[in-house]
Design a protein around this motif. Structure first.
Motif, short mmCIF file in Angstrom:
data_model
loop_
_atom_site.label_atom_id
_atom_site.label_comp_id
_atom_site.label_asym_id
_atom_site.label_seq_id
_atom_site.Cartn_x
_atom_site.Cartn_y
_atom_site.Cartn_z
N LEU A 258 0.84 -1.20 0.00
CA LEU A 258 0.00 0.00 0.00
C LEU A 258 0.87 1.25 0.00
O LEU A 258 0.57 2.23 -0.70
N ALA A 259 1.97 1.21 0.76
CA ALA A 259 2.86 2.36 0.82
C ALA A 259 3.50 2.63 -0.54
O ALA A 259 3.69 3.79 -0.93
N SER A 260 3.83 1.57 -1.30
CA SER A 260 4.44 1.77 -2.62
C SER A 260 3.46 2.48 -3.55
O SER A 260 3.86 3.34 -4.34
N GLY A 261 2.17 2.11 -3.47
CA GLY A 261 1.18 2.80 -4.28
C GLY A 261 1.04 4.27 -3.89
O GLY A 261 0.94 5.15 -4.76
N GLU A 262 1.07 4.54 -2.60
CA GLU A 262 0.98 5.92 -2.13
C GLU A 262 2.21 6.73 -2.55
O GLU A 262 2.11 7.90 -2.92
N LEU A 263 3.39 6.08 -2.52
CA LEU A 263 4.60 6.77 -2.97
C LEU A 263 4.51 7.14 -4.45
O LEU A 263 4.95 8.22 -4.85
N GLY A 264 3.96 6.23 -5.26
CA GLY A 264 3.82 6.53 -6.68
C GLY A 264 2.99 7.78 -6.92
O GLY A 264 3.36 8.65 -7.71
N HIS A 265 1.86 7.88 -6.23
CA HIS A 265 1.00 9.06 -6.38
C HIS A 265 1.71 10.32 -5.87
O HIS A 265 1.63 11.38 -6.50
N ARG A 266 2.39 10.19 -4.75
CA ARG A 266 3.08 11.36 -4.18
C ARG A 266 4.18 11.86 -5.10
O ARG A 266 4.32 13.07 -5.34
N VAL A 267 4.97 10.95 -5.64
CA VAL A 267 6.07 11.34 -6.52
C VAL A 267 5.55 11.97 -7.81
O VAL A 267 6.08 12.99 -8.27
N CYS A 268 4.52 11.39 -8.41
CA CYS A 268 3.95 11.97 -9.64
C CYS A 268 3.38 13.36 -9.36
O CYS A 268 3.46 14.25 -10.21
#
Length: 358
Positions: free
Chosen positions: A25-35
């Motif tokens: 779940l954290a990896s998905g959240e990181l993807g959104h944050r970085v984009c």
């Protein structure tokens, strides 16, 4: 004292509500944050729910990754995709480190770990993409194709130091789905008149009907060989009806909806062009255009305009609450960009395609 960085495997849980799902779940959240930080477009990244079906099925692509931790805090991630076709050489990375943690060694530790795994798996072509705002910078980077340019950022500085080369620039464009559809209808009518009776439009929602799977497999396989890719060495893919079924299942995972507009060459019965639109479980979210291709030997008949316009018009009835559609195209792909510009797509960001050969 700052806790040291530790790199741990990214594990795909059986379900996102499981006790072991926090890292995924954290990896998905990181993807959104970085984009969001890079280009202000968080929805360019898939959610954890959208990623999970693909991670569960390694038949065609193996997905692995690593998390960077500082104590109990997750400060970055890298995901790695390995095509499973015979002779595949490439490993595709997605490096996700927020600005808050960039510059303290997190990004280098993750990239080094990803490269080490790729070597261990026998891959010698490493590929990664950078995202860029449409702005001018005192140092603009031009790819080997000579088409397009992007501003230097922290990620590109790291990639250059690590020996990666900028091979291609892609344009990310968006279309306002609430705008007057008249230009779409007019463009479609002109294109259909140009194509005439040798070609006919075929439309469906995934899953692909059984009678279309073989033809669809043939044209999907050509996206790697027929789309402009500069010197990026994409692995050739072998497709059949069974692979189409597997792909449909992955794309439909977590409630996603996909619409396909394709063109059949009537004399041969072959599917020679297609366009795909996808939206997540939230039908008011951003629509993403996936593959779009016209087979090389059938270009010049306005088939790209047919599949794009037909699918966008169809989509208005399927997902009326979605207000915009996002797509990526190589800057040297002027025929497809001409179509996009004519029907109202505007550039909103850019991507750099980077490659390193071991």
């Amino acid at each position: 004292m700052t806790a040291p960085i530790t790199i741990v495997p990214l594990v795909a849980p059986a379900a996102l509500d499981g006790d072991d799902a926090a890292g995924f779940l954290a990896s998905g959240e990181l993807g959104h944050r970085v984009c969001d930080e890079m280009v202000g477009l968080p929805d360019l990244a898939p959610t954890a729910a959208q990623m999970l079906p693909a991670w569960h099925d390694a038949t065609d692509t193996l997905h692995t990754g690593f998390l960077a931790r500082r104590g109990d805090l997750i400060v970055g991630a890298v995901t790695i995709d390995y095509a499973q076709d015979a002779g595949a050489r490439a490993a595709e990375f997605d490096l996700l480190v927020p600005e808050e943690y960039w510059g303290a060694g997190v990004e280098t530790a993750l990239l080094d770990r990803a490269e080490d795994e790729a070597r261990t798996r026998g891959r010698d072509v490493l590929q990664i993409w950078s995202l860029h705002r449409p702005v001018e910078h005192d140092r603009m980077l031009v790819p080997k194709t000579g088409w397009g340019r992007v501003p230097a950022i922290g990620l590109t500085d790291l990639l250059e130091v690590q020996g990666y080369l900028l091979e291609q620039v892609e344009r990310n464009s968006e279309l306002d789905l609430t705008a007057d559809p008249t230009p779409l209808r007019e463009s479609l009518a002109r294109a259909v008149e140009r194509a005439r009776a040798d070609y006919r439009l075929v439309e469906w929602n995934l899953p692909t009907p059984p009678e279309l799977r073989d033809g669809y497999a043939d044209v999907l396989a050509r996206l790697v060989t027929d789309a402009p890719s500069g010197d990026m060495e994409f692995d050739a893919e072998v497709w059949d009806a069974a692979r189409v079924v597997r792909r449909d299942a992955r794309l439909m995972g977590a409630g996603q909806m996909v619409s396909v507009a394709a063109v059949e060459h009537v004399p041969s019965g072959a599917i020679v062009a297609y366009n795909e639109l996808l939206i997540g479980e939230d039908r008011s979210g951003v629509t993403h255009q996936f593959g779009t291709l016209v087979a090389r030997e059938h270009r010049g008949h306005r088939l790209g305009t047919i599949v794009k316009c037909a699918n966008l018009l169809r989509w208005r009835g399927l997902a009326p609450a979605s207000t915009r559609v996002s797509t990526f195209n190589a800057e040297e792909n002027r025929p497809m960009l001409d179509i996009n510009e004519a029907i109202g797509f505007v550039p909103v960001s850019y991507a750099g395609a980077w490659q390193k050969k071991l």
